[in-house]
Each structure stands twice: as structure tokens, then as C-alpha cells.
Write an enzyme that holds these catalytic residues in place. Structure first.
Site, PDB file in Angstrom:
ATOM      1  N   ARG B  58       0.800  -1.237   0.000  1.00 36.81           N
ATOM      2  CA  ARG B  58       0.000   0.000   0.000  1.00 36.81           C
ATOM      3  C   ARG B  58       0.823   1.273   0.000  1.00 36.81           C
ATOM      4  O   ARG B  58       0.485   2.215  -0.707  1.00 36.81           O
ATOM      5  CB  ARG B  58      -1.078  -0.022   1.087  1.00 36.81           C
ATOM      6  CG  ARG B  58      -0.643  -0.174   2.460  1.00 36.81           C
ATOM      7  CD  ARG B  58      -1.598  -0.995   3.280  1.00 36.81           C
ATOM      8  NE  ARG B  58      -1.166  -2.374   3.249  1.00 36.81           N
ATOM      9  CZ  ARG B  58      -1.988  -3.398   3.191  1.00 36.81           C
ATOM     10  NH1 ARG B  58      -3.268  -3.201   3.172  1.00 36.81           N
ATOM     11  NH2 ARG B  58      -1.505  -4.603   3.164  1.00 36.81           N
ATOM     12  N   THR B  59       1.907   1.303   0.787  1.00 42.00           N
ATOM     13  CA  THR B  59       2.642   2.567   0.876  1.00 42.00           C
ATOM     14  C   THR B  59       3.211   2.967  -0.488  1.00 42.00           C
ATOM     15  O   THR B  59       3.052   4.092  -0.942  1.00 42.00           O
ATOM     16  CB  THR B  59       3.773   2.470   1.922  1.00 42.00           C
ATOM     17  OG1 THR B  59       3.216   2.048   3.161  1.00 42.00           O
ATOM     18  CG2 THR B  59       4.440   3.818   2.109  1.00 42.00           C
ATOM     19  N   LYS B  86      24.036  -6.224  -7.592  1.00 40.01           N
ATOM     20  CA  LYS B  86      25.414  -6.407  -8.079  1.00 40.01           C
ATOM     21  C   LYS B  86      26.408  -5.811  -7.102  1.00 40.01           C
ATOM     22  O   LYS B  86      27.593  -5.700  -7.401  1.00 40.01           O
ATOM     23  CB  LYS B  86      25.595  -5.722  -9.435  1.00 40.01           C
ATOM     24  CG  LYS B  86      24.694  -6.242 -10.534  1.00 40.01           C
ATOM     25  CD  LYS B  86      24.987  -5.469 -11.826  1.00 40.01           C
ATOM     26  CE  LYS B  86      23.865  -5.618 -12.840  1.00 40.01           C
ATOM     27  NZ  LYS B  86      23.949  -4.568 -13.878  1.00 40.01           N
ATOM     28  N   ARG B 108      12.107   3.615   1.700  1.00 35.89           N
ATOM     29  CA  ARG B 108      11.890   2.680   2.814  1.00 35.89           C
ATOM     30  C   ARG B 108      13.151   1.831   2.962  1.00 35.89           C
ATOM     31  O   ARG B 108      13.719   1.396   1.953  1.00 35.89           O
ATOM     32  CB  ARG B 108      10.685   1.789   2.552  1.00 35.89           C
ATOM     33  CG  ARG B 108      10.547   0.670   3.583  1.00 35.89           C
ATOM     34  CD  ARG B 108       9.267  -0.083   3.460  1.00 35.89           C
ATOM     35  NE  ARG B 108       8.139   0.725   3.929  1.00 35.89           N
ATOM     36  CZ  ARG B 108       6.899   0.254   4.038  1.00 35.89           C
ATOM     37  NH1 ARG B 108       6.644  -1.003   3.704  1.00 35.89           N
ATOM     38  NH2 ARG B 108       5.930   1.015   4.473  1.00 35.89           N
ATOM     39  N   HIS B 136       7.417   5.855  10.690  1.00 35.60           N
ATOM     40  CA  HIS B 136       6.680   5.699   9.445  1.00 35.60           C
ATOM     41  C   HIS B 136       5.692   6.872   9.412  1.00 35.60           C
ATOM     42  O   HIS B 136       4.500   6.703   9.646  1.00 35.60           O
ATOM     43  CB  HIS B 136       5.953   4.346   9.445  1.00 35.60           C
ATOM     44  CG  HIS B 136       5.330   3.976   8.122  1.00 35.60           C
ATOM     45  ND1 HIS B 136       5.268   4.850   7.046  1.00 35.60           N
ATOM     46  CD2 HIS B 136       4.742   2.826   7.705  1.00 35.60           C
ATOM     47  CE1 HIS B 136       4.655   4.235   6.034  1.00 35.60           C
ATOM     48  NE2 HIS B 136       4.329   3.016   6.408  1.00 35.60           N
TER      49      HIS B 136
END
Lengths: 183, 312
Positions: B58-59, B86, B108, B136
Site C-alpha cells: 500500500r505505501t 550487483k 523505505r 513511518h
């Protein structure tokens, strides 16, 4: 920006008469107000739209829908403004599809506010037509926009500023012309 | 009044006025997403990127949609298929993104403080979309918006936060945010999932669900984060559910018009019963809608012009 008041253009009575005449013109041009609604542009267009609706009701005995449009999200000058404007709600609680809309603002100047308002309206639906009513037209258009109903034409220079006061927001009614003496 | 900051990293150091500005700006934004034409031209020519080092439904989607509704160009960087695999360093990845010309980055990361580090090292604006167990902020803002929309005010409400407080960035941001409005905040959960020092934040700790939710206006249920349970913090999910699961029955001690919030994704039958999750009292779906509005408000306030005097 320092402003000095030069002179008054309209007093309370003058504003009342201008709005009454515009109300009559709206009724005449639209052959009645069966399908007409008025929408004011925030902020001072809002109270002016309310008053026009009341005048029209006095004359025709019909209550027409009134809305308020916030154009902040549609402005073309956001990136150049020194201060970010606050976004407010658009309050158009009726279906504008097929309506004959009269957009109301206090002063018509460059035409950019009206351009933004037209975009905002079209995003709400597809009215039959949109007409424009303003209390003061001060000239200096930068876009091909013209008012259908005008309270008063006031030729101005760009060094001047027109300030419209409405009781609902400013505690008094009236229009003054101011000179910018220091910007 | 405007947002006088380059980045939004948490609610801890956001003023009450700034918080109110964000919540108030989200109201007209919600109007926009409830219309037939859900798009305004406000952020034309602006570009934003979402960079998620942790999974999210959702975020991330809601940030992307918020950007699109405001006409910004939005790009999602998928870490699992990027050069990070990598061995590219965080700093080099950020620099690469920056020089592509993005104006704003939504980030995030599993490690607390990562968005803060990135914000100090880039000209892009940074929004923290969750950093470890720290904050958050957009989740707490959308929770506050949802509560305010239903209750009319946040002032002085009694709010219980239930579950895994220790690992929860949602709890922390909610505590910082709600305490600006004089809310009476209670947290409840197993002792092993309660961090020390909560009293310093002005929060009351409880270990009994019944006592904690007695007379509350709002219950915010946290997800039991299986991915962060190292092991042994509580005996079993069944036991947790026995003691702390919210259901129509356990809800009886709260006020009749109590609001039930959950940031999602929900674990049915663990922290919330299926019956409650699907009831009208639970605002889980409205929270998601409001999340888009809150993120639009933030994107507008941070990229919507009129802020040249802010120094980077």
C-alpha cells in the site's frame, strides 16, 4: 510591497447596484435561470456569487445552486510564487453537467485566474456553457479572455492595485484603487 | 503557514502547526480522488522516485498514485531487480538516481536512520516511508487524518495502540504525532514486545488488553511482524491471539463508537479477528484511501512551488 490608497471606486451602495444589474443581465441573457448556477472563485468570488444568487432569487423567485471553486491546484504560477498558497476545498455540491454556469470573481486582470478556473471546472464535468461575471474589469489581459457581465470597467496602470472588500471576509463592502509605492 | 523543511523524515520533530497544515491540505486532496476525473495539473514537470529496500503494497502504490494524480512523473525502483544486487553501495545508488533529475525520493529501508543519512547527502527531497523500527510518518499522518475525519478532532482523545510496540515504527510515529494534540495514549502488548522508556514519551503501558482499552475512542492494532520476530519473544501466535486479539467480544470495554484502525497487512486471527476486520467499525480500507490523500498533500507541500527561499 507598500500600498497607498488613492481613491475609492465603489461604496457599499455602488456594489449593491452593480450586483443587482448583473443579476438582471444574467437572467436576461439566459432567458430565465432554470438551468443556471453560479460558482465563485475563492476567496472574494465566493461571497459575490452568494449575493448574486440571492438577488436572482429576489427577482425570479427561483433558488439557483451556488458553488465555490478553489483554483490553487490549477495555477500556472506556483513555481514562481514566493509563498506557497494554501489549498482549500472546492465546494460544488451539484452536478455541473449540462448546466449554464456563471463563474464569478471580484477583479478581472491578466485572465490567468479565469484560465485556471476554466480548467478546474472542466475537470468537474461538462457544463452547457460557462459565462464570466466580474465586479471590476481593470484591463491588462494576458490571455484571450473576456467577461460577459461587468460591474465596472476601471482603467488602471500596472503600478496600481485594485482591492475589493466584502463584508463576509473583510467586515465592510467597497472597492478602492491603491498605488504600489514600493515593491 | 507552510512546511519549512526539505525532507519529511519523522513526526518527532514536526511542529503541531506543520502537522495541521498537512492534515488540512489532505482534505481538498481527498475531494480530488473522489471525483470522476482524479487528476490535477499541479506537479506537471516534477519527477519523483520510490526506492523501497523492503516490501510494500500500500505505501508504495499509494505514493505512486498520489504523484500521478498530481501529474508528477513517478518511477518505482525495484531493488530486487536493480544494481543493488550487483553490490552497488547505497550512496552510489542514490547519486545515480539524483543525477537523473528527480525532485523527490520516497524511501523505505530496514535500517533505522537510512533516509536521514540519504537526505543529508542529496539535493532531492526525501520522504521516509518507513525506516526500521524508527518512524513511518505518512502512516501516522493518515491514521490521524482518519481519526480526525470521524471524530471531528484529535484533541484529548483516548487512543490505545495494541501489539508489537517494540518493532513498530507505526506506533512510534503515532505516539509522536498524537501527543502533539494532547491525546491520552496507551500502549498494550506482551512485556517482551514493549520497549523501555515509553513513559518518557508520555505514554502509559499496559499488559492487559481489557484495562488498556477501557473507555478508549480509538484502537490502533499493529501487525505482528513475523519478519522481525527473531524468535522467542512470545511462545506462539495462538497464545498471542488468546491474550491480545481484538474481536467484537474483546472490544466491549471500549466506547460504543470506538474506531478500529490497522495499518495493514492484517494477520486474520492473530491480532484481529476476521469478523472485526470485516465489520463497519474497522476503518482499514478507509485508511488506505486516506493514505493517498495524505501523500498527495505532502507531495504538493514539498514540490508545489513557492518555496525557493529554502536552503538545501
Amino acid at each position: 510591497m507598500v500600498l497607498r490608497e488613492k481613491h475609492a471606486i465603489m461604496d457599499e451602495m455602488g456594489m449593491k447596484r452593480a450586483l443587482t444589474r448583473i443579476a438582471h443581465e444574467i437572467i436576461e441573457k439566459n432567458k430565465g435561470v432554470d438551468n443556471v448556477a453560479v460558482i465563485g472563485i475563492r476567496r472574494r468570488g465566493g461571497p459575490l456569487a452568494q449575493r448574486l444568487a440571492l438577488r436572482i432569487e429576489d427577482i425570479e423567485g427561483i433558488k439557483i445552486p451556488v458553488g465555490i471553486l478553489d483554483i490553487t491546484l490549477y495555477r500556472d504560477d506556483l513555481t514562481t510564487l514566493a509563498q506557497q498558497p494554501q489549498v482549500h476545498r472546492t465546494e460544488v455540491n451539484f452536478d455541473i453537467n449540462g448546466k449554464r454556469l456563471v463563474l464569478v470573481d471580484d477583479v478581472l486582470y491578466t485572465g490567468r485566474t479565469v484560465r485556471a478556473a476554466l480548467d478546474a471546472l472542466i475537470d468537474l464535468g461538462r457544463p452547457e456553457c460557462i459565462q464570466l461575471a466580474v465586479l471590476i474589469d481593470r484591463g491588462h489581459r494576458e490571455l484571450p479572455i473576456k467577461a460577459d457581465f461587468i460591474g465596472k470597467n476601471v482603467p488602471t496602470s500596472r503600478q496600481e492595485n485594485i482591492e475589493v472588500y466584502v463584508k463576509e471576509l473583510d467586515g465592510k463592502d467597497g472597492v478602492v484603487i491603491q498605488e504600489i509605492i514600493d515593491s | 503557514m507552510k512546511l519549512e523543511r526539505k525532507d519529511l523524515l519523522g513526526l518527532r520533530d514536526l511542529s503541531r502547526e506543520e502537522t495541521e497544515l498537512i492534515l488540512n491540505t489532505a482534505i481538498p486532496m481527498k475531494d480530488v480522488i473522489c471525483r470522476d476525473i482524479k487528476k490535477v495539473p499541479t506537479l506537471r514537470g516534477k519527477a519523483m522516485v520510490t526506492v523501497f529496500y523492503e516490501n510494500s503494497t500500500r505505501t508504495r502504490t499509494s505514493f505512486e498514485l498520489a504523484g500521478k494524480y498530481l501529474s508528477a512523473d513517478t518511477v518505482n525502483l525495484s531493488i530486487s531487480t536493480s544494481s543493488v544486487q550487483k553490490g552497488e553501495s547505497l550512496r552510489d545508488t542514490i547519486k545515480t538516481i539524483e543525477v537523473m533529475g528527480f525532485d523527490l525520493m520516497v524511501m523505505r529501508h530496514a535500517m533505522s536512520g537510512t533516509p536521514h543519512y540519504v537526505a543529508r547527502n542529496t539535493r532531492m527531497r526525501v520522504i521516509n516511508a518507513g525506516d526500521g523500527a524508527n518512524e513511518h510518518p505518512t502512516q501516522a499522518l493518515l491514521d490521524m487524518y482518519t481519526i480526525k475525519e470521524k471524530k471531528g478532532t484529535l484533541e484529548g482523545l483516548k487512543v490505545a495502540i495494541v501489539g508489537d510496540i517494540l518493532h513498530s515504527r507505526v506506533a512510534r510515529s503515532n505516539i509522536y504525532g498524537l501527543s502533539k494534540f494532547g491525546c491520552d495514549i496507551r500502549v498494550v502488548g506482551p512485556a517482551t514486545l514493549m520497549p523501555p522508556g515509553l513513559e518518557k514519551l508520555g505514554v502509559k503501558s499496559y499488559y492487559s488488553l481489557d484495562e488498556a482499552i477501557n473507555g478508549v475512542d480509538v484502537i490502533n492494532i499493529l501487525r505482528i511482524q513475523r519478519e522481525r520476530q527473531v524468535s522467542g519473544l512470545f511462545p506462539s501466535l495462538d497464545e498471542y491471539a488468546q491474550l491480545y486479539m481484538l474481536s467484537p467480544r474483546t472490544l466491549a470495554r471500549a466506547k460504543d463508537d470506538v474506531l478500529v484502525l490497522h495499518p495493514g497487512p492484517i494477520n486474520r486471527g492473530v491480532e484481529i479477528s476476521s469478523e472485526l476486520a470485516d465489520s463497519a467499525q474497522a476503518l482499514i480500507n478507509e485508511q488506505v484511501t486516506n493514505g493517498v490523500a495524505i501523500r498527495m498533500a505532502l507531495l504538493f507541500l514539498m514540490m508545489g512551488g513557492g518555496r525557493d527561499e529554502i536552503t538545501y
